[in-house]
Design a protein around this motif. Structure first.
Motif, PDB file in Angstrom:
ATOM      1  N   SER A   1      -1.337  89.975 -46.704  1.00 45.70           N
ATOM      2  CA  SER A   1      -1.631  88.767 -47.476  1.00 45.70           C
ATOM      3  C   SER A   1      -1.871  87.611 -46.520  1.00 45.70           C
ATOM      4  CB  SER A   1      -0.467  88.416 -48.424  1.00 45.70           C
ATOM      5  OG  SER A   1       0.686  88.075 -47.688  1.00 45.70           O
TER       6      SER A   1
ATOM      7  N   GLY B   1       2.140  81.249 -53.015  1.00 41.52           N
ATOM      8  CA  GLY B   1       0.950  80.946 -53.807  1.00 41.52           C
ATOM      9  C   GLY B   1      -0.154  81.948 -53.563  1.00 41.52           C
ATOM     10  N   ILE B   2      -1.298  81.687 -54.150  1.00 36.08           N
ATOM     11  CA  ILE B   2      -2.438  82.586 -53.984  1.00 36.08           C
ATOM     12  C   ILE B   2      -2.972  82.466 -52.561  1.00 36.08           C
ATOM     13  CG2 ILE B   2      -3.061  82.520 -56.427  1.00 36.08           C
ATOM     14  CD1 ILE B   2      -5.185  80.462 -55.797  1.00 36.08           C
ATOM     15  N   ASN B   3      -3.685  83.488 -52.100  1.00 33.48           N
ATOM     16  CA  ASN B   3      -4.173  83.512 -50.719  1.00 33.48           C
ATOM     17  C   ASN B   3      -5.060  82.313 -50.389  1.00 33.48           C
ATOM     18  OD1 ASN B   3      -2.851  85.892 -49.997  1.00 33.48           O
ATOM     19  ND2 ASN B   3      -4.502  87.176 -50.782  1.00 33.48           N
TER      20      ASN B   3
ATOM     21  N   ASN C   1      -2.894  77.462 -58.995  1.00 31.62           N
ATOM     22  CA  ASN C   1      -2.576  78.877 -59.228  1.00 31.62           C
ATOM     23  C   ASN C   1      -3.751  79.619 -59.853  1.00 31.62           C
ATOM     24  OD1 ASN C   1      -2.615  77.936 -61.855  1.00 31.62           O
ATOM     25  ND2 ASN C   1      -0.469  78.436 -62.304  1.00 31.62           N
ATOM     26  N   GLY C   2      -4.918  78.977 -59.798  1.00 29.04           N
ATOM     27  CA  GLY C   2      -6.115  79.563 -60.367  1.00 29.04           C
ATOM     28  C   GLY C   2      -6.395  79.120 -61.786  1.00 29.04           C
TER      29      GLY C   2
ATOM     30  N   CYS D   1      -4.648  79.330 -51.275  1.00 27.01           N
ATOM     31  CA  CYS D   1      -3.765  78.217 -50.902  1.00 27.01           C
ATOM     32  C   CYS D   1      -3.132  78.470 -49.541  1.00 27.01           C
ATOM     33  CB  CYS D   1      -2.673  78.022 -51.952  1.00 27.01           C
ATOM     34  SG  CYS D   1      -3.264  77.478 -53.561  1.00 27.01           S
ATOM     35  N   LYS D   2      -2.654  79.690 -49.309  1.00 28.15           N
ATOM     36  CA  LYS D   2      -2.010  80.018 -48.040  1.00 28.15           C
ATOM     37  C   LYS D   2      -2.953  79.823 -46.860  1.00 28.15           C
ATOM     38  CE  LYS D   2       1.339  83.474 -49.689  1.00 28.15           C
ATOM     39  NZ  LYS D   2       1.744  84.900 -49.568  1.00 28.15           N
TER      40      LYS D   2
END
Length: 298
Positions: free
Chosen positions: A218, A28-30, A115-116, A32-33
């Motif tokens: 990332s 996923g996007i940063n 996911n934005g 979320c991570k």
């Protein structure tokens, strides 16, 4: 006899909240991570009638129940938090349905992440209880070795061995300290792995920053530094430069294998030595005394 209570069993779904939860967000996007890591129960704090967990360290990320009845993970930037009374349903990680009292580690369906644009179901997201029986891939190694080719002095000073610091978390994740220097490997508030000096961060400063000389490409989402895919980057004084030659790997030392203490004797080798001494003593006392092969002159 009193039996132990398994918080993962069905009867635990509506029971008392666990003191700690481990969150993994591999993809996923940063944003979320960055939610990955350890979360601790905040005593005497509730969100819409349900318990609240906060990411370990000084991070401003929360696992809470929104006004919609879903579990959410969000940061203080989403206008939630202890002082905002959690009067919302915001976050970047969400349960797939209202929980009705089910604890986060007992939720039956997949979790969802932003996911934005919208919500995406992601079966790789896990919220579970920390366990000593976790597979090795989920456990922080005792020693990490950082290597990079000779470039500028500031970067090469990051080379060397780093030892895991027990009971210390940076934004919910483990921390390693250089054994013969003042560098740290830690997770910044952005969810990236960073290598930096104690002048920038450290135990007293709470790692509430994103400073570093080396940084992962990332947000890690719970992946340990030596298992990260992709290049690491180094700061050359003006910009970040991707460098495929930077290496962070697990260091398997003999004292780690044998269960030795870094500051004390190796317990396994000490035990072997004692056993050998006992064995030789048993042999010496069990062999009958043999007659001399000759008779001394009188």
């Amino acid at each position: 006899m009193e039996s132990s209570f398994d918080m993962d069993k069905p009867e635990a779904r509506l029971s008392r909240p666990p003191p700690k939860l481990q969150v993994q967000v591999p993809s996923g996007i940063n944003l979320c991570k960055a939610c990955a890591g350890e979360y601790c129960l905040v005593l005497e704090l509730q969100a819409n009638g349900w318990p609240v967990w906060r990411q370990s360290g000084d991070a401003d990320r929360w696992l809470y129940t929104g006004t919609s009845g879903h579990w959410f993970i969000a940061s203080g930037d989403d206008d939630i938090g202890e002082n905002r009374e959690f009067n919302c349903s915001r976050g970047v990680i969400s349960a797939g349905y209202p929980h009705s009292g089910e604890m986060p580690q007992c939720m039956a369906s997949s979790w969802e992440r932003s996911n934005g644009i919208g919500w995406v179901c992601d079966e790789a997201i896990s919220i579970r209880l920390p366990s000593p029986t976790d597979p090795a891939s989920l456990k922080p190694p005792m020693t990490l070795e950082v290597y990079l080719p000779r470039c500028d002095t500031n970067s090469t000073s990051c080379c060397g061995d780093y030892r895991l610091v027990p009971d210390l978390k940076a934004n919910g994740n483990p921390v390693w300290q250089q054994t013969d220097g003042n560098r740290w490997i830690y997770t910044g508030t952005n969810g990236f792995w960073h290598v930096t000096t104690s002048h920038d961060v450290g135990r007293e400063r709470g790692f509430n920053c994103t400073r570093g000389i080396l940084v992962s490409c990332s947000a890690h989402g719970g992946v340990m530094p030596h298992n990260m895919r992709g290049s690491w980057e180094r700061w050359d004084g003006d910009a970040w430069i991707a460098d495929d030659a930077i290496s962070i790997k697990e260091q398997h030392k003999m004292q780690d294998f044998l269960g030795c203490s870094p500051s004390g004797p190796c317990s396994v080798m000490e035990s072997i030595r004692n056993d050998m001494q006992d064995w030789w003593l048993q042999v010496a006392t069990s062999v009958p005394q043999l007659p001399l092969p000759w008779t001394p002159r009188r």
